[in-house]
Design an enzyme around this catalytic site. Structure first.
Site, PDB file in Angstrom:
ATOM      1  N   CYS A 249      12.989  45.564  33.872  1.00 52.99           N
ATOM      2  CA  CYS A 249      11.876  45.767  32.950  1.00 52.99           C
ATOM      3  C   CYS A 249      12.262  45.403  31.514  1.00 52.99           C
ATOM      4  CB  CYS A 249      11.354  47.192  33.074  1.00 52.99           C
ATOM      5  SG  CYS A 249       9.667  47.396  32.453  1.00 52.99           S
ATOM      6  N   HIS A 334       9.906  47.639  38.909  1.00 52.95           N
ATOM      7  CA  HIS A 334      10.757  48.806  39.148  1.00 52.95           C
ATOM      8  C   HIS A 334      11.041  48.939  40.644  1.00 52.95           C
ATOM      9  CE1 HIS A 334       9.736  51.075  35.168  1.00 52.95           C
ATOM     10  NE2 HIS A 334       9.594  49.770  35.018  1.00 52.95           N
ATOM     11  N   GLU A 336      12.989  50.797  42.353  1.00 58.71           N
ATOM     12  CA  GLU A 336      13.255  52.138  42.869  1.00 58.71           C
ATOM     13  C   GLU A 336      11.992  52.931  43.144  1.00 58.71           C
ATOM     14  OE1 GLU A 336      11.565  53.575  39.360  1.00 58.71           O
ATOM     15  OE2 GLU A 336      12.671  51.737  39.733  1.00 58.71           O
TER      16      GLU A 336
END
Length: 359
Positions: A249, A334, A336
């Site tokens: 990011c 992202h 995760e």
């Protein structure tokens, strides 16, 4: 109490101000299209000082629980929702959303036509807005609107001190993570692989990082315009070629700038857990979780030793890149956050393997 969201172009959206929160708020108004994850959104530092509109109509239906917090506190400027659920149903529920908003002092406007807010932002672009009571004077509104949006929001969300997540794994790879507003689940994902992680403040110098002799360097997610922190870009530049680097990011954007590329602001950004991304090497499409208002300019990569590895299926913007010679790669989304639910966790495995191969 009756309240309203006023955008800087004069648009007004009415609703009810949650009585347990602060009545007034100001910030850049954005929207998130996820159907779940409101607590993760509220505690994602990447939303620092922003007023977040959630497009899903019913918010709070499974309550909140400490386990879902992604940082030490909420950094959002405010919350705009349709219906605020006051009777959640979940075995993990510890507090209602209303109780959580009150404890975190998050300004909230509910009973709002969030579809209308979203359509406005999509057509006009993100802009500043304020949440005020129905009876707030125009003078007060004008004064709030006149205040400039803060630039270096990274300073508000980064850790103040170094801290370490130990590993039980023998010969565990040692990662130094630069915290620009890192989410807890990202650190947990690396730690669960067996990495020992030392998290350092955003403005830590390259010399201090390299003096720790890490096996790899992680550049975290975070809020704001990457060009607002040129001093961090300079330090990241000094790390190029010294150790394997993985960025997510904001870390992806800072890495691009450090390597000589450029970034620009998107009209309304990518925020949600349903963003399709294509792997250009395999042709496979992944559903990803995203939260960013800026992107890497693909044209600026043409004369650099970088290749685009992922693109957005919605607008074709760069979602990942890799250095052609050095052990460096990054993604805009992202991995995760698990919207797939675990389709993108392999990116952490790649970083783990990269460190093993280069140390």
């Amino acid at each position: 109490m009756k309240g309203k969201l006023i955008l800087e172009d004069g648009s007004v959206f009415r609703g009810q101000i949650f009585s347990g929160s602060n009545a007034n708020a100001e910030g850049e108004v954005v929207f998130n299209t996820g159907m779940t994850g409101y607590q993760e959104i509220l505690t994602d530092p990447s939303y620092c000082r922003q007023i977040v509109t959630l497009t899903y109509p019913l918010i709070g239906n499974y309550g909140t629980a400490k386990i879902f917090d992604q940082s030490r506190k909420s950094f959002v400027g405010g919350l705009i929702i349709g219906e605020l659920c006051d009777i959640p149903s979940s075995s993990s529920c510890e507090k209602t959303l209303a109780e959580y908003l009150a404890s975190e002092k998050i300004p909230c406007l509910y009973d709002v036509d969030t579809r209308a807010v979203t359509k406005k932002i999509r057509s006009a672009g993100t802009m500043k807005g304020v949440i005020v009571s129905e009876y707030t004077s125009q003078q007060t509104v004008d004064e709030m609107m006149s205040l400039p949006l803060e630039n270096d929001v990274v300073a508000h969300v980064t850790t103040r001190d170094h801290y370490t997540l130990e590993s039980d794994k023998k010969n565990a790879p040692f990662v130094v993570a630069m915290d620009f507003g890192v989410k807890k689940h990202i650190l947990d994902s690396l730690n669960n692989l067996g990495c020992k992680i030392t998290v350092v403040p955003a403005h830590t110098s390259a010399d201090d990082i390299l003096s720790m002799n890490p096996d790899g360097i992680f550049l975290s997610n975070g809020p704001g315009d990457p060009k607002d922190v040129p001093e961090i870009i300079d330090e990241v530049r000094k790390l190029i070629g010294a150790k394997p680097i993985f960025g997510i990011c904001l870390g992806h954007q800072l890495l691009a700038l450090a390597l000589g590329a450029d970034t620009y602001k998107l009209k309304f950004g990518h925020r949600g857990s349903n963003q399709p991304v294509k792997n250009l090497r395999t042709g496979r499409v992944y559903i990803t979780s995203q939260n960013h208002g800026y992107a890497v300019d693909e044209k600026s990569l043409q004369d650099l030793p970088l290749e685009v590895t992922y693109i957005s299926m919605n607008d074709g913007t760069v979602e990942g890149m890799r250095h052609k010679e050095l052990p460096i790669y990054s993604v805009q989304y992202h991995p995760e956050a698990s919207p797939g639910p675990t389709d993108n966790m392999y990116l952490f495995d790649e970083f783990f393997e990269m460190m093993q191969e280069n140390n």
